[in-house]
Design a protein around this motif. Sequence first.
Motif: not given
Length: 707
Positions: A7-31, A63-67
């Motif tokens: 398991k790998v978790a993706l964490v980041g601020n809003p608008n940091a490109g987290k969702s874009t990276l998620f789509n780039s890594l997983t492509g169509l293998r999402q749910k 997405g979150t600016y802080s924990i």
Amino acid sequence: MKQGNIKVALVGNPNAGKSTLFNSLTGLRQKTGNFPGVTVEKKSGTFRIAGIDAPVTLVDLPGTYSIYPKSKDEAVVMDILANPKHPDFPDVVIVVVDASNLQRNLLLFTEVSDLGLPCVMALNMLDVAQSMNLTVSAVQLAMQLNVPVASINARTGVGIDKLKEAVKQLLEVQKKPELRYFYEPKKEEIALIGEVKQIYNLQNDYVALQYVCQHDNFSFLEQPARTRLDKLIEKYGFDENHFLATETVARYEKIKPIVSKAVKSSGATEQPYWTRKLDSILLHRVWGYVIFALVLLLVFQAIFSWATFLSDIVDGGAAQGIEWVKSVLPEGVLNDLITDGILAGVAGIIVFIPQIAILFALVSILEESGYMARVMVIMDKLMRRFGLNGRSVVPLISGVACAVPAIMTTRSISSRYERLLTILVTPLMSCSARLPIYTILIALVVPSTQVLGFFSLQGLVLFGLYFLGLFGALASAWLLSLFIPRNEPSYFMLEMPSYKLPRWGHVGFMMYESVKSFVLEAGKVIMAISIVLWVLSSYGPGDRMKKAEQTTLTKMSNAPQEEVDAAVASARLENSYAGQFGHFIEPVIRPLGYDWKIGIALLASFAAREVFVGTMATIYSISGDSEDVPTVKQRLLQEKDPETGAPMFSAAVCASLLMFYVFAMMCMSTIAVVYRETHGWKWPLIQLAYLMVLAYGAAFVAYQLFS
């Protein structure tokens, strides 16, 4: 190295490109689904790393600016990262960092790192930093933070392989690397931390502090454990607010020298020229609203202008397919069930795939370009007049796609008052399920006349319906705000992303996922309802259907055979179980211009609005026979009012139906999600009642005006 179920978790601020990276890594293998134990939506997918046999599961955390969470979705981050027993607890955390705003992004990174989790920094948006005359050194960051740092461009895929290699290296390390801790407990906190670690079997000081500060947010802690932590806080005189303030100050003091060494400036560090120029127009107090209205108008114009040709092809193809199946299968009950029941209902949905695809594609482009954030800013001032704020725009605009995920996005609204108001009015936004109803009814009575040489009258009417839904939402919010007390202040903070060209691959993926979800989810409901409806429409109590058939044959003994067949089919339907039920509710809906057939479709569409068109297609397949199977539109155009002989779907009836579906809350899934989000039946029932009264009243007025 660990193999399988990584398991790998993706964490980041809003608008940091987290969702874009998620789509780039997983492509169509999402749910998509919900995080275990909570109703917060999560995205997960798989990607491959060379040298690791099994696919790696990637979980995209909110997405979150802080924990330290300010909303329900942000609370999920620590609910997972602080609980090793959670099914989504990660082996490695990828923290996505915006290089153009490094100091603020490092706050979250240092907090996650202090939890003792293996971290990889994905240094994103280096191109944006460069446009601001900033040079960010990944090597300097790696040396000072003692973590792997991969320079990436999530949009283009540059650096993704290096990021995967960094994840692989952390997975291969038998012993965790020595982390640099950014918060050192004070002397007065050491005894409290030690006791918490002992009681809850914790190894990390900072995690123990989070148990103290955030135990009320942790879903994995039972009430006795929370009570015990409260007693420990009282025992040691721990001041949570003071701790949060001093910790944040201490972190920034340690972050500043790191940033000064890693970031070099070669000029004025301001937003790019075109960003500032566009913002001066799109955020203008007058032109901003005008441009937003024009953008919406173009979206709905495109739905008719671009999709009509494709929809006609699909509609005609579906009719020919049904006719072919009818001719191939032997005559009998099975033939009728498949063609007049199942296929006719499904055909009433697939004909609208082009409109749905275009709608989601255009909404995706608005989000990808960065324009949607500007809409939130300009709408904040307007929203406050109705008891909402700028963050309410996201659920409202998302409601154009579907009210269910839109209501779930209200968790980003920190004010409970504004969140409740947004939940109560979001179903008034016309969702994609209404689009099939709108387009078929508009096509029946509104000509495709061009206005001003470009806009069609049909597109303008569709725009008006969506605008009416928005107006209804805002007016309802203002009215409800008079009765719901506000108990906390409201604030609105948003970091606007830079403008970007849409990634057409992601736009295409959004279209594919949205259409697939629409067709499959609607298809399940339509399949079930079509079968039930066919049974109810094909059989009746006692021998009423047989007597009605004999009476009709006697009355029309001299009429042409085609008219006799149509009259017999209609008489049988009227005396079926469905027909009897339709007649039962007809007195209630007659003032709106509806007959018993429309009444059946209204009731069926309580399961899901889009079922209305499929139900009408099924009913009119059963109520009349023809050698050539007509399209859905032709079926409705051919229907006559038995009392006047005029077309049943007149301008008055269509206007009444349009008004009814603009305001009615006819979606069981929406009612269910409101129940989950408000933790009870009080608000869902209030919402259902006021929207149904509003829908009935609007439909009644529309019918009287156009009659």
